[in-house]
Design a protein around this motif. Sequence first.
Motif, PDB file in Angstrom:
ATOM      1  N   LYS A 208      36.806  35.800  57.831  1.00  0.00           N
ATOM      2  CA  LYS A 208      37.548  35.204  58.936  1.00  0.00           C
ATOM      3  C   LYS A 208      38.631  34.250  58.460  1.00  0.00           C
ATOM      4  O   LYS A 208      39.650  34.066  59.131  1.00  0.00           O
ATOM      5  CB  LYS A 208      36.586  34.474  59.871  1.00  0.00           C
ATOM      6  N   ARG A 209      38.434  33.628  57.289  1.00  0.00           N
ATOM      7  CA  ARG A 209      39.434  32.685  56.779  1.00  0.00           C
ATOM      8  C   ARG A 209      40.748  33.375  56.440  1.00  0.00           C
ATOM      9  O   ARG A 209      41.805  32.734  56.406  1.00  0.00           O
ATOM     10  CB  ARG A 209      38.877  31.969  55.544  1.00  0.00           C
ATOM     11  N   ALA A 210      40.701  34.659  56.181  1.00  0.00           N
ATOM     12  CA  ALA A 210      41.919  35.404  55.813  1.00  0.00           C
ATOM     13  C   ALA A 210      42.500  36.175  56.994  1.00  0.00           C
ATOM     14  O   ALA A 210      43.442  36.954  56.816  1.00  0.00           O
ATOM     15  CB  ALA A 210      41.602  36.361  54.670  1.00  0.00           C
ATOM     16  N   LYS A 211      41.957  35.965  58.185  1.00  0.00           N
ATOM     17  CA  LYS A 211      42.409  36.720  59.356  1.00  0.00           C
ATOM     18  C   LYS A 211      43.905  36.502  59.593  1.00  0.00           C
ATOM     19  O   LYS A 211      44.396  35.372  59.590  1.00  0.00           O
ATOM     20  CB  LYS A 211      41.621  36.287  60.594  1.00  0.00           C
ATOM     21  N   GLY A 212      44.616  37.583  59.788  1.00  0.00           N
ATOM     22  CA  GLY A 212      46.043  37.515  60.061  1.00  0.00           C
ATOM     23  C   GLY A 212      46.907  37.388  58.827  1.00  0.00           C
ATOM     24  O   GLY A 212      48.137  37.363  58.930  1.00  0.00           O
ATOM     25  N   LYS A 213      46.296  37.303  57.652  1.00  0.00           N
ATOM     26  CA  LYS A 213      47.053  37.174  56.409  1.00  0.00           C
ATOM     27  C   LYS A 213      47.126  38.516  55.685  1.00  0.00           C
ATOM     28  O   LYS A 213      46.207  39.325  55.774  1.00  0.00           O
ATOM     29  CB  LYS A 213      46.417  36.129  55.484  1.00  0.00           C
ATOM     30  N   SER A 214      48.206  38.732  54.975  1.00  0.00           N
ATOM     31  CA  SER A 214      48.327  39.920  54.134  1.00  0.00           C
ATOM     32  C   SER A 214      47.799  39.603  52.743  1.00  0.00           C
ATOM     33  O   SER A 214      47.632  38.443  52.379  1.00  0.00           O
ATOM     34  CB  SER A 214      49.780  40.376  54.051  1.00  0.00           C
ATOM     35  N   PHE A 215      47.550  40.635  51.961  1.00  0.00           N
ATOM     36  CA  PHE A 215      47.129  40.433  50.582  1.00  0.00           C
ATOM     37  C   PHE A 215      48.045  41.218  49.651  1.00  0.00           C
ATOM     38  O   PHE A 215      48.728  42.162  50.067  1.00  0.00           O
ATOM     39  CB  PHE A 215      45.667  40.841  50.372  1.00  0.00           C
ATOM     40  N   GLY A 216      48.053  40.795  48.393  1.00  0.00           N
ATOM     41  CA  GLY A 216      48.894  41.443  47.401  1.00  0.00           C
ATOM     42  C   GLY A 216      48.198  41.533  46.069  1.00  0.00           C
ATOM     43  O   GLY A 216      46.979  41.362  45.970  1.00  0.00           O
ATOM     44  N   LEU A 217      48.977  41.737  45.008  1.00  0.00           N
ATOM     45  CA  LEU A 217      48.410  41.961  43.685  1.00  0.00           C
ATOM     46  C   LEU A 217      47.662  40.745  43.152  1.00  0.00           C
ATOM     47  O   LEU A 217      46.714  40.888  42.378  1.00  0.00           O
ATOM     48  CB  LEU A 217      49.515  42.346  42.707  1.00  0.00           C
ATOM     49  N   ASN A 218      48.071  39.546  43.546  1.00  0.00           N
ATOM     50  CA  ASN A 218      47.440  38.334  43.044  1.00  0.00           C
ATOM     51  C   ASN A 218      46.296  37.832  43.916  1.00  0.00           C
ATOM     52  O   ASN A 218      45.664  36.822  43.585  1.00  0.00           O
ATOM     53  CB  ASN A 218      48.482  37.211  42.909  1.00  0.00           C
ATOM     54  N   SER A 219      46.024  38.512  45.002  1.00  0.00           N
ATOM     55  CA  SER A 219      45.050  38.018  45.975  1.00  0.00           C
ATOM     56  C   SER A 219      43.619  38.090  45.467  1.00  0.00           C
ATOM     57  O   SER A 219      43.245  39.003  44.717  1.00  0.00           O
ATOM     58  CB  SER A 219      45.156  38.811  47.273  1.00  0.00           C
ATOM     59  N   THR A 363      48.521  26.841  51.647  1.00  0.00           N
ATOM     60  CA  THR A 363      49.882  27.265  51.980  1.00  0.00           C
ATOM     61  C   THR A 363      49.905  28.759  52.285  1.00  0.00           C
ATOM     62  O   THR A 363      48.878  29.440  52.272  1.00  0.00           O
ATOM     63  CB  THR A 363      50.838  26.981  50.808  1.00  0.00           C
ATOM     64  N   GLY A 364      51.110  29.277  52.512  1.00  0.00           N
ATOM     65  CA  GLY A 364      51.269  30.692  52.805  1.00  0.00           C
ATOM     66  C   GLY A 364      50.956  31.599  51.640  1.00  0.00           C
ATOM     67  O   GLY A 364      50.889  32.821  51.812  1.00  0.00           O
ATOM     68  N   VAL A 365      50.761  31.029  50.428  1.00  0.00           N
ATOM     69  CA  VAL A 365      50.367  31.849  49.282  1.00  0.00           C
ATOM     70  C   VAL A 365      49.030  32.517  49.557  1.00  0.00           C
ATOM     71  O   VAL A 365      48.756  33.613  49.066  1.00  0.00           O
ATOM     72  CB  VAL A 365      50.306  30.983  48.006  1.00  0.00           C
ATOM     73  N   GLY A 366      48.181  31.864  50.357  1.00  0.00           N
ATOM     74  CA  GLY A 366      46.896  32.462  50.735  1.00  0.00           C
ATOM     75  C   GLY A 366      45.824  32.223  49.698  1.00  0.00           C
ATOM     76  O   GLY A 366      45.778  31.190  49.042  1.00  0.00           O
ATOM     77  N   TYR A 367      44.960  33.215  49.532  1.00  0.00           N
ATOM     78  CA  TYR A 367      43.806  33.107  48.642  1.00  0.00           C
ATOM     79  C   TYR A 367      44.053  33.943  47.390  1.00  0.00           C
ATOM     80  O   TYR A 367      44.311  35.145  47.481  1.00  0.00           O
ATOM     81  CB  TYR A 367      42.546  33.581  49.364  1.00  0.00           C
ATOM     82  N   GLY A 380      47.799  22.936  42.807  1.00  0.00           N
ATOM     83  CA  GLY A 380      47.036  22.290  43.872  1.00  0.00           C
ATOM     84  C   GLY A 380      45.978  23.151  44.520  1.00  0.00           C
ATOM     85  O   GLY A 380      45.624  22.929  45.679  1.00  0.00           O
ATOM     86  N   PHE A 381      45.431  24.100  43.781  1.00  0.00           N
ATOM     87  CA  PHE A 381      44.436  24.999  44.380  1.00  0.00           C
ATOM     88  C   PHE A 381      43.027  24.428  44.277  1.00  0.00           C
ATOM     89  O   PHE A 381      42.668  23.765  43.306  1.00  0.00           O
ATOM     90  CB  PHE A 381      44.485  26.376  43.703  1.00  0.00           C
ATOM     91  N   GLN A 382      42.243  24.715  45.285  1.00  0.00           N
ATOM     92  CA  GLN A 382      40.849  24.322  45.316  1.00  0.00           C
ATOM     93  C   GLN A 382      39.965  25.564  45.372  1.00  0.00           C
ATOM     94  O   GLN A 382      40.323  26.578  45.974  1.00  0.00           O
ATOM     95  CB  GLN A 382      40.559  23.434  46.527  1.00  0.00           C
ATOM     96  N   LYS A 383      38.808  25.450  44.740  1.00  0.00           N
ATOM     97  CA  LYS A 383      37.851  26.553  44.694  1.00  0.00           C
ATOM     98  C   LYS A 383      37.017  26.572  45.963  1.00  0.00           C
ATOM     99  O   LYS A 383      36.567  25.539  46.445  1.00  0.00           O
ATOM    100  CB  LYS A 383      36.957  26.398  43.463  1.00  0.00           C
ATOM    101  N   MET A 384      36.806  27.770  46.500  1.00  0.00           N
ATOM    102  CA  MET A 384      35.971  27.943  47.680  1.00  0.00           C
ATOM    103  C   MET A 384      35.020  29.112  47.451  1.00  0.00           C
ATOM    104  O   MET A 384      35.376  30.086  46.780  1.00  0.00           O
ATOM    105  CB  MET A 384      36.836  28.229  48.922  1.00  0.00           C
ATOM    106  N   LEU A 385      33.825  29.034  47.976  1.00  0.00           N
ATOM    107  CA  LEU A 385      32.905  30.142  47.876  1.00  0.00           C
ATOM    108  C   LEU A 385      33.443  31.343  48.643  1.00  0.00           C
ATOM    109  O   LEU A 385      33.939  31.202  49.773  1.00  0.00           O
ATOM    110  CB  LEU A 385      31.528  29.770  48.426  1.00  0.00           C
TER     111      LEU A 385
END
Length: 392
Positions: A208-219, A363-367, A380-385
Motif C-alpha cells: 500500500k505504501r507504493a500505491k500510485g507510484k511507478s517503479f523502475g530499474l533502481n526500485s 521524495t518522488g524517487v520512491g522506494y 537521506g534515505f531511511q530503511k523500512m521493513l
Amino acid sequence: MTDKFLLITLLSLMGHHYRFNKSHMATNKNQHFVPRCYLRPFTIDSANVAINLFNIDRLKFIEKVSVKHQCSSDYFYGEDLHLEKALQFTESAYATALRDIFHPGYSLTNSHRDLLRRFWLLQYMRTEAASKRAVEVKEAMWDVIGDKAPNFRLVIREAVQSAMRIFVDEMNAVDDLKICLLRNRTSIPFVTSDDPAVLTNRWHLEDKRAKGKSFGLNSAGSLLLLPLSPKILCMGYDGGVYSFPHNDGWVEVRHDADIQSINQHQFLNCRANIFVRDSTHAQGVHEAFSKAAPLRPSAKHKIHYAVLDRRERGSDRYRVVERDLAGVHEEALIHCQTLHAHPSKWPRQLLWRSKGAVFTNGTGVGYVRQACVESGIYQGFQKMLARQTKKA
C-alpha cells in the motif's frame, strides 16, 4: 557520443576488444531487435529457420513462419551498422553462454550471472516496443508543448539508438540483483514474445505504501524475467526483498500453475506476437492469452499536468489540471507515469525475505534498493521493513 565511440564502449563493457576498420561496414540491412540467437531455442527443432507464433491482435495462431523476418526492421540500428556490429558481439557471447547453460549438470557461474543481467538489460532497452514507448511519451508531451519544443518529436530509429546510449550509462543498474535459473519440469512450455525482457515488481504492485507510484530499474522489489528456452527461464530478483531458494543456481518448477503465472508476464508485456516452439500448444496459448488480456493496460503511460497556481514565501505551488487546460498556461509541469500490468498470480517459488527492507527519503524517487543508497546517488534515505507487521 559518436556512433564509433558507442560501438567500442559497448564492446569493451561486454568484455570484448575490437579494432575498427572499413570491413565492418556490412551490407545486412535486416536488423533484429530480438536477435535470432535468442529466438533459436524457441524455433521449430531449434533449427532457427521457422517459428510458431500467436498474434494477439488477430487472435490467430500461425505455424511455421520464417524466423528471419520476425522482430526485425530495415536498418533498425542505423545505416552505418556500427551499433549492429557491436550488438552482434554481445549476441555471440550470449549464444556461447546458452550452450553451457543447456549442458546437463551445469551449475550457474558468476560470469554467466553477469552476462545474463547485461543481456536482459540490453534486450529490455533495444526492442521496437521499448522504442515505441519512448516515442509515445514524447508525442504525448508534444501535444501539450507544441511548437515550443520541436526536438521532442522522435522516430523509432532515433529512439532505439538513444536507448543504446542510455544502456552504456545505466548498464550497472541491475548488477546488485540476484540471478537464478528456473527449470521447467511441466508439460507447459515457457513462451516468449517480441518484447521478452520483462521488468515487474511484486512488492510495488502489492504494498500500500507504493500505491500510485511507478517503479523502475533502481526500485526496491525489482524482478527481471527472460525465457531462455521452453524449459529454462532466467529470473533476476531483489535479494533484499525476496528469497528464491535454489541449488547451484537452479530452481525446479513442477506445477503447471507456476509456469502459467510466469508465462502471463509475456502475455501482459508483448507488443504483437507470442512465440512457442511446438504448435501442439496453440490452443493452450490462445486460452492463456484470453485470461491475461483483461489485465493488459490500455496504455503504457499516463501524462499528468500541473500548472502554476500561486507563488508564496519563495515557493511555487502547482495545481493538477485536465490535459486541455495545461497548454494555455505559461508555466506548467508534465509528469509521465508508467502504467504497469498487475498479474493475477505469482509463482510459489518467489518468497518474501525475512526482515527484507526497502529504502526511501520521502521524495518522488520512491522506494529503492540498498545498493542504490550505498552508491551515493541518492541522499537521506531511511530503511523500512518490506513487509509491514500487522498490528494486534
